[in-house]
Design an enzyme around this catalytic site. Structure first.
Site, PDB file in Angstrom:
ATOM      1  N   GLY A   1      32.979 -14.006  16.691  1.00  0.00           N
ATOM      2  CA  GLY A   1      31.958 -14.483  15.830  1.00  0.00           C
ATOM      3  C   GLY A   1      30.572 -13.821  15.934  1.00  0.00           C
ATOM      4  O   GLY A   1      30.306 -12.953  16.788  1.00  0.00           O
TER       5      GLY A   1
ATOM      6  N   THR B   1      40.471  -9.729  19.893  1.00  0.00           N
ATOM      7  CA  THR B   1      41.383  -9.983  18.967  1.00  0.00           C
ATOM      8  C   THR B   1      41.324  -9.036  17.631  1.00  0.00           C
ATOM      9  O   THR B   1      40.497  -8.614  17.333  1.00  0.00           O
ATOM     10  CB  THR B   1      41.191 -11.551  18.356  1.00  0.00           C
ATOM     11  OG1 THR B   1      41.215 -12.438  19.828  1.00  0.00           O
ATOM     12  CG2 THR B   1      42.487 -11.690  17.534  1.00  0.00           C
TER      13      THR B   1
ATOM     14  N   GLU C   1      40.926 -18.931  23.046  1.00  0.00           N
ATOM     15  CA  GLU C   1      41.162 -18.649  24.777  1.00  0.00           C
ATOM     16  C   GLU C   1      42.319 -18.998  25.060  1.00  0.00           C
ATOM     17  O   GLU C   1      42.481 -19.768  26.299  1.00  0.00           O
ATOM     18  CB  GLU C   1      39.887 -19.660  25.368  1.00  0.00           C
ATOM     19  CG  GLU C   1      38.467 -19.619  24.774  1.00  0.00           C
ATOM     20  CD  GLU C   1      38.073 -17.975  24.453  1.00  0.00           C
ATOM     21  OE1 GLU C   1      38.616 -17.004  25.110  1.00  0.00           O
ATOM     22  OE2 GLU C   1      37.221 -17.894  23.529  1.00  0.00           O
TER      23      GLU C   1
END
Lengths: 664, 664
Positions: free
Chosen positions: A186, A147, A429
């Site tokens: 993350g 992303t 997702e």
């Protein structure tokens, strides 16, 4: 032990009509899994360094991160101990490692190392690459950077570039615009030193689409960002505050050609590009994550409803009858209405999650043999089920939170955090609307196939029956409700496809017609998901109850029936439109619903006990097994650093001068 | 100036078909109010100390509190300057002081001093008491302590006691159990030195019910808790983290008899108790707060949708047509479906809030003349409208947040905070289910009256028509939809009352029958609220458009029609049950809905601009007027204290040792 347990909870547990342990094993997927789970929970909870002295919610954003790294490293260590260096990952849906969510309730900053970095190497890197990158001493702690600031679900729009330099046999990675910064991965902020990067591959000025690259971003020794790397964290969020989500910009960062993940596509030394045999192969890992989300929803809803049901059993409020003591909140039918659907829905998501997982493993095995025929259907199923389950999860967790009144607003209840976790799943997702439209595209194609008499995928074979049928007959039973949802799914799909056709007949382009009808397409996709949930939950339960003891079978049947009747009432309008259900039938359903609430009521606490979620995973002042709600609320408040001082410094600094100035 | 504005937003604003300023004035309630609001915004924003260097969300819980006290004192000071010591409070719904919500976005710790402490003294204290407590040098900063750990909405269950000691002419305040601790009052933790306390009055061992008492809890000089007082704050929450919500326990705390608020009930020197003339008089302030909540929802939804619409205009994503550039997200009909109902709903809540406020002031005036006849109806209206609007607000804010994808999950978008604020309103000032059931009780009584031919309150007069009517005819227009909602309200109420009767006929007690049917009663109460919202919004808009310019009238009519059609489609099943609407009529509604989305689309950005919410109140990286979304996201992240270090200390403390130990 028992003497410390709230007397209402004791009484509730005495009323239980079934064998709780039997249900625990079913939820875990077998007695062996229950034992394994419990042994891991015992092991992890024996580590006293994993307990927080000051609850995380009182800390600053930076303090939360440091504490998470501290605990994450202990768990990392534990992971090596448990796996004995066996790095084979089992991704099947399971509650065996959920204690993790109790230790780091806003997520482990290392989570994507195990959850995406390593799995991506295993599935997308060549064998030589795997040997090199998965071996000991690779020095890498990694994440997965896809992303960007400007692009999420639409991968073709990603802007990061990887340009092949044939002279040096390297790729040059660049972030050409602010919108091309990687954003969200993350662990990216300060934790990892390497990452998989999705970037547009350029060879000789030709763009060959997105590919994956392994990029080291920090020095393995000093952890300093390497030249050309701009990296940091993106700030606080609704939850996931210890996930260390980061941003990443590249300025002419060079990596060896061998760092492109080359299992499928390849770039040779001379710049020759070898295309992947099948673009659909990249579907695989996304499909897996979506299947896991369905099971995760089952667990998060179980957590929320465990808290809310126990609290509602302990909490007494108001009067049902003048002169009688205040009843348990759980005795109010409105409260049962809010909560019991969550118990049923957790079972529904678990059962459906397991069913989809079986299909997934079958399809993956077929792919291994070169047969990709069932992948599109699986993709469509997982898209709409992920969307429907995550959205249900959000609504159900919030309903549980609101059912706890004011105290459910406290972070110490853990319900707001569970809401934050559930909320993320709606978006990550595959954003909700985007994935629903993906299923809709598959459905619309199937509908056209049905109309033209073509062979349909198994889960959509029923559409053939509906091409020329307007209304489905109605039958007052569970199978009848499932049939009703089938009729709704077909009816909504037909309506959306008819609308598209009407726009096309007016001369509009297909893409415009599709957009204009997209609200209806989404409704059709949701209706299909609801049918799947009802159908699979119902059928799988009928199989399951054959092998469980009689008393438990009764309870499991009540739960699936509650689920069906609840949704039939929610969708009564659709049933009126697409079946021959009458107003009287609906009144019968309403009466049956109220009856089911009454039947489930005596087992409500045992049913949440059977989710068998330890206090250390619930992390809730309101939901603990002993029901000592009020003591725990005060105990948590007493840990507030603000409460360490009788008079806070700010009184002398600000309030007192104000009082003097204005002669208060 | 213009050159800094995102080009898409510039283009959107050029398309505007109406006079934005005209709409701004309508929303503010007149040009004079707009000017007043703007001058206050300018004044407050000129104070540079009110700007945070590090965004609040990065701070620890304790740091947030200190910062809030600092800013709260500046605003307190500003309040004195603005009011020139004129303490008359204007409680009418208004946006004049909303800048406050931008400065302290998780609430001012002093809020209840002005919002409840002073108003309660003004409305519940005798004239002598008011003279004493409202004068200069009273030294008091106060709050209002009603809710306890064990009891919220059910006031009769409160456990704090105030026992009259005739010997010393004092009351002794006690917290007899842990559940009787006061819990939740804003500012109570460390900020206030006095509070109104609701307690059970005991005289000569006889309980006389709950009454209000003024209790000093901290020393005016040192701010130390007084003997017998245990006070502190209750910990972090979803939002309101700077509100300093507190707990408070009493151990034989003595106050003079004169500290009971004696406007209505009194205790004389000899212990004689004089009862209030009318128990309903205590309704008043609760009714006022609930009316304000309706208008607050209008504002919070306006904030959320301003953010989401601007972001959706700036954000480009995916493809509608192959080969064309990525469209603005706002061009997807699914996105319009998510957002435009929020624009319409904000107007609906504002209009209905104003309408109810007018009724409220009328009823209060009547009460002043001793006429309480309209209070029960007003109470019932405000209960269900508070419940419906706060619940709508929650859903709409979350829909706006989800419409912003992943970035809406960041606190810097301010959408999670707006969600937290909206979520609180569902519970405070009357928990959702509790207040819906209060309206239901009024409705059930009215239904029985209708059946027996009695005179009904004005808003319920229509029930008489429905006693013997099963289905309402259907007419394809806005009035027809409003009539449809009226039919649903009557039909749901009849169904619930019939169910109660059926239980009574089986020999059940009324209270049990009521509880068994409470899910249906809530549905009936919600249906009545939806009818009110549709009816009032529609009729008030028809009045309003008579005096606005033609172009604006067109837009306002589109908004109210969108609201009606949206809800008609949401409730299509109920319309099918209670009106003669056909499947074809529903398809027409769906087509009209899609048409309305297209009609509103060109004005979407101007419509949110007309809410005229300054960037300093939006507090959002995604929603600013200039649309520089990506720059602001990166800018906010750059303020993270974690990003001040290239390598965080935790690397050396925890990660590096782990890497060495496991030969990573």
């Amino acid at each position: 032990m028992k003497s410390n347990i709230d007397k209402d909870l004791l009484r509730e547990r005495e009323k239980c009509t079934f064998d709780i342990q039997e249900l625990v094993h079913i939820i875990d997927g077998g007695k062996d899994k229950t034992l394994m789970r419990k042994s891991i929970e015992d092991l992890v909870l024996s580590i006293k360094e994993l307990k927080d002295e000051v609850p995380e919610d009182y800390l600053s954003h930076a303090e939360k991160y440091e504490n998470a790294i501290r605990k994450g490293c202990i768990l990392f260590d534990m992971y090596f101990y448990l796996t004995k260096n066996n790095t084979k990952l089992d991704n099947s849906p399971s509650n065996v490692y959920r204690i993790h969510e109790g230790i780091l309730k806003q997520v482990n900053p290392f989570i994507l190392h195990f959850g995406l970095f390593m799995p991506t190497i295993m599935s997308q890197a060549s064998e030589e690459q795997q040997a090199k990158w998965l071996k000991k001493n690779s020095r890498m702690i990694g994440t997965y950077a896809q992303t960007e600031l400007g692009h999420g679900s639409f991968l073709r729009g990603l802007e990061t570039t990887a340009t092949f330099d044939p002279e040096k046999d390297e790729f040059i990675i660049n972030s050409p615009a602010i919108t091309s910064y990687k954003f969200w991965p993350g662990g990216l902020g300060h934790t990892v030193n390497a990452t998989i990067v999705m970037a547009q591959l350029y060879i000789k000025e030709k763009c060959l689409g997105t590919h994956l690259f392994l990029v080291q971003i920090r020095d393995f020794e000093t952890h300093k960002p390497l030249p050309g790397i701009k990296v940091g964290e993106i700030g606080p969020k609704m939850s996931f505050n210890t996930a260390n989500n980061g941003f990443l910009g590249f300025n002419n960062v060079r990596i060896p050609r061998e760092n492109m993940l080359m299992k499928n596509s390849q770039v040779l030394r001379d710049g020759t590009y070898i295309k992947s045999k099948n673009a659909k192969l990249t579907y695989g890992s996304m499909v897996m994550l979506r299947v896991q989300i369905i099971s995760d929803v089952a667990y998060e809803v179980a957590r929320a409803v465990t808290i809310a049901v126990r609290y509602s059993a302990v909490r007494h409020q108001s009067l049902l009858k003048e002169g009688e003591p205040e009843p348990q909140v759980l005795d109010y039918v409105t409260q049962q209405h809010k909560l019991f659907i969550s118990i049923a829905s957790s079972h529904a998501c678990r059962v459906v999650g397991q069913w989809v997982w079986k299909r997934y493993t079958k399809v993956i095995a077929q792919i291994g043999e070169g047969n990709l025929s069932e992948l599109p259907e699986l993709h469509a199923l997982t898209c709409c089920l992920k969307a429907a389950c995550s959205r249900d999860g959000l609504a159900l967790v919030e309903s549980c939170r609101l059912a706890c009144g004011g105290h459910g607003y406290l972070l110490s209840s853990n319900l707001p955090n569970l809401y934050g976790i559930a909320a993320a799943a709606v978006t990550y997702e595959g954003e909700h609307t985007v994935v629903l439209l993906q299923t809709a595209r598959f459905l619309a194609k199937a509908w056209n196939g049905a109309v033209n008499g073509k062979k349909l995928p198994p889960t959509l074979a029923f559409l053939a029956d509906y091409c020329n049928k307007n209304v489905q007959s109605w039958s007052d039973c569970s199978e009848g409700i499932v049939e009703g949802f089938k009729a709704i799914a077909a009816g909504k799909l037909k309506a959306a496809c008819d609308s598209i056709q009407a726009h096309l007949n007016k001369g509009r382009q297909f893409e415009d017609a599709w957009n204009l009808c997209s609200v209806q397409l989404i409704i059709a996709s949701e209706a299909f998901a609801r049918y799947l949930l009802c159908d699979i939950f119902w059928k799988e339960t009928q199989n399951m109850v054959k092998s469980v003891s009689k008393n438990l079978a009764v309870v499991l049947q009540q739960l699936v029936e509650l689920y069906l009747v609840y949704w039939a009432l929610e969708k009564r309008g659709d049933l009126l439109m697409y079946t021959m259900i009458s107003k009287d039938n609906i009144e019968l359903l309403q009466a049956r619903y109220e009856e089911l609430l009454g039947l489930i009521r005596p087992n409500a606490v045992p049913l949440v006990d059977a989710f068998d979620i330890r206090d250390e995973i619930l992390c809730s002042t309101l939901g603990s097994y002993d029901g000592r709600v009020y003591e725990r609320l005060m105990e948590d408040a007493s840990k507030s650093p603000l409460n360490k001082q009788d008079v806070h410094d700010s009184f002398h600094k600000y309030i007192k001068p104000l009082m003097i100035k204005h002669k208060l």
